[in-house]
Design a protein around this motif. Sequence first.
Motif, mmCIF file in Angstrom:
data_model
loop_
_atom_site.group_PDB
_atom_site.id
_atom_site.type_symbol
_atom_site.label_atom_id
_atom_site.label_comp_id
_atom_site.label_asym_id
_atom_site.label_seq_id
_atom_site.Cartn_x
_atom_site.Cartn_y
_atom_site.Cartn_z
ATOM 1 N N GLY A 110 3.355 7.525 -7.989
ATOM 2 C CA GLY A 110 3.829 6.233 -7.483
ATOM 3 C C GLY A 110 5.097 5.756 -8.127
ATOM 4 N N PRO A 112 -2.394 9.091 -10.754
ATOM 5 C CA PRO A 112 -1.568 8.717 -9.601
ATOM 6 C C PRO A 112 -0.320 7.930 -9.957
ATOM 7 C CG PRO A 112 -3.891 8.339 -9.126
ATOM 8 C CD PRO A 112 -3.793 8.667 -10.578
ATOM 9 N N VAL A 153 0.830 -1.202 0.000
ATOM 10 C CA VAL A 153 0.000 0.000 0.000
ATOM 11 C C VAL A 153 0.871 1.261 0.000
ATOM 12 C CG1 VAL A 153 -1.614 1.368 1.390
ATOM 13 C CG2 VAL A 153 -2.007 -1.068 1.073
ATOM 14 N N ASP A 154 1.937 1.267 0.822
ATOM 15 C CA ASP A 154 2.833 2.432 0.869
ATOM 16 C C ASP A 154 3.473 2.702 -0.490
ATOM 17 O OD1 ASP A 154 2.347 3.063 3.479
ATOM 18 O OD2 ASP A 154 4.136 2.111 4.290
ATOM 19 N N LYS A 155 3.838 1.635 -1.177
ATOM 20 C CA LYS A 155 4.534 1.806 -2.459
ATOM 21 C C LYS A 155 3.591 2.168 -3.599
ATOM 22 C CE LYS A 155 7.599 -0.532 -5.770
ATOM 23 N NZ LYS A 155 8.327 0.703 -6.067
ATOM 24 N N TYR A 156 2.494 1.422 -3.730
ATOM 25 C CA TYR A 156 1.669 1.568 -4.925
ATOM 26 C C TYR A 156 0.460 2.481 -4.736
ATOM 27 C CZ TYR A 156 4.538 -2.202 -6.660
ATOM 28 O OH TYR A 156 5.611 -2.951 -7.069
ATOM 29 N N VAL A 157 0.062 2.755 -3.508
ATOM 30 C CA VAL A 157 -1.047 3.674 -3.286
ATOM 31 C C VAL A 157 -0.526 5.058 -2.893
ATOM 32 C CG1 VAL A 157 -3.132 4.156 -1.934
ATOM 33 C CG2 VAL A 157 -2.611 1.801 -2.618
ATOM 34 N N PHE A 158 0.460 5.092 -1.980
ATOM 35 C CA PHE A 158 0.978 6.374 -1.495
ATOM 36 C C PHE A 158 2.305 6.775 -2.144
ATOM 37 C CE2 PHE A 158 -1.681 4.783 2.052
ATOM 38 C CZ PHE A 158 -2.636 5.780 2.016
#
Length: 390
Positions: free
Chosen positions: A388, A384, A133-138
């Motif tokens: 990313g 986004p 999630v940290d890598k691909y969403v945020f």
Amino acid sequence: MANVHTDVNQIDLFELGTDKQQQEELSQQAADVVKEKIPAKKRKKGTGRMLLPENLRREIIVIEPTEDVTGCTIIGEEVTEVLDLIPAEFFVKRYIRYKYARANGEGIITASLPDRVIDKGIPSEAVIAQMVVDKYVFGLPLHRQIDKYRRLGVNVPASTASDWIMKGWQRLVPLWELLKLLILNQKYLQADESPLKVLDRDHKNGIHQGYMWIYNAPCDKLTLFDYRKGRDQSGPKQMLEGYTGILQVDGYSVYEKLFGNHPDILLVYCMAHARRKFVDALKYDKERSTYVLERMQILYALEQQMREEKLDWEEKTKLRQEKSAPVLLELKEWMTQQLPLVIPKSPLGQAIAYTLPRWEGLSAYALHGQIEIDNNLAENVIRPLAIGYA
């Protein structure tokens, strides 16, 4: 000015830092300075605090007066809510499984371990999920995540972290396949693609130019991402094999070659792409370009009005037929008349040459309230990626 020489032997042997009392005095001095420089602001009339979500857990803290309240009666309370956060914390789950010997000597009984994302691996599913999630969403690169973990007391080698993410993705493949089935069973899709630079050890520059293809389902708000190494027709050809329905795209020739005459696919185009052609032609022929743009603005104004009024798709269909269809017909007739009168290679000539052959697909949105006037929803989904993968 006299030369000043300090004798090291004259330095008193005391603590060179500040003691606790000095720190407290200095803190008070700093607080006084801040109060002088930044006076308290008066809240403007009519402004309120941000409402905190009701679903958040409330921790109740009761503060009693320092004064003795013996014999006093509670007549009310003042409630102040402050948003707080528990910082991320690594901890270790230690599973203990007792071994039981059967009374008859026929073996040992031991409980099974819960399933893990990586069999016999160190990370829990929560750790891997957070990394993904940290890598691909945020958009937090892996090396920054590793730095953050190091500050939390856990050193994760880069190769190990990369391996965790890759194995985590392998576990998500069934979900991707399910999403693919849901997407391809939609009756209306938008398609688009975006360039993506990918690290590649085998490439001479260490990076190759890949493409992320997206298939967006506006009705159910679902999006499928499909990475390909190129922008040729192999991606959409393979993905949309057997698809039946409405496909909305920009003017990229690959879509037209594959689906322009497809018996089961109605190709719908993006009004925003056509509009940009006439914006580019403004400097060349302001009068005629403005004529087109003003009528396109009428179409978009109706879409904005319907969004604000939150009309259902049946109401949108009716309004589009009443108000948009006549404008679309007027534009088609005007461009048909103007095409032989403009210089083919001029910006306006190219705008009309791009738009007129696609007019049936550009006007198709007026036939159904669930079709979008343009492909902007698909483009918004792609944006986004720039964060990313930066």
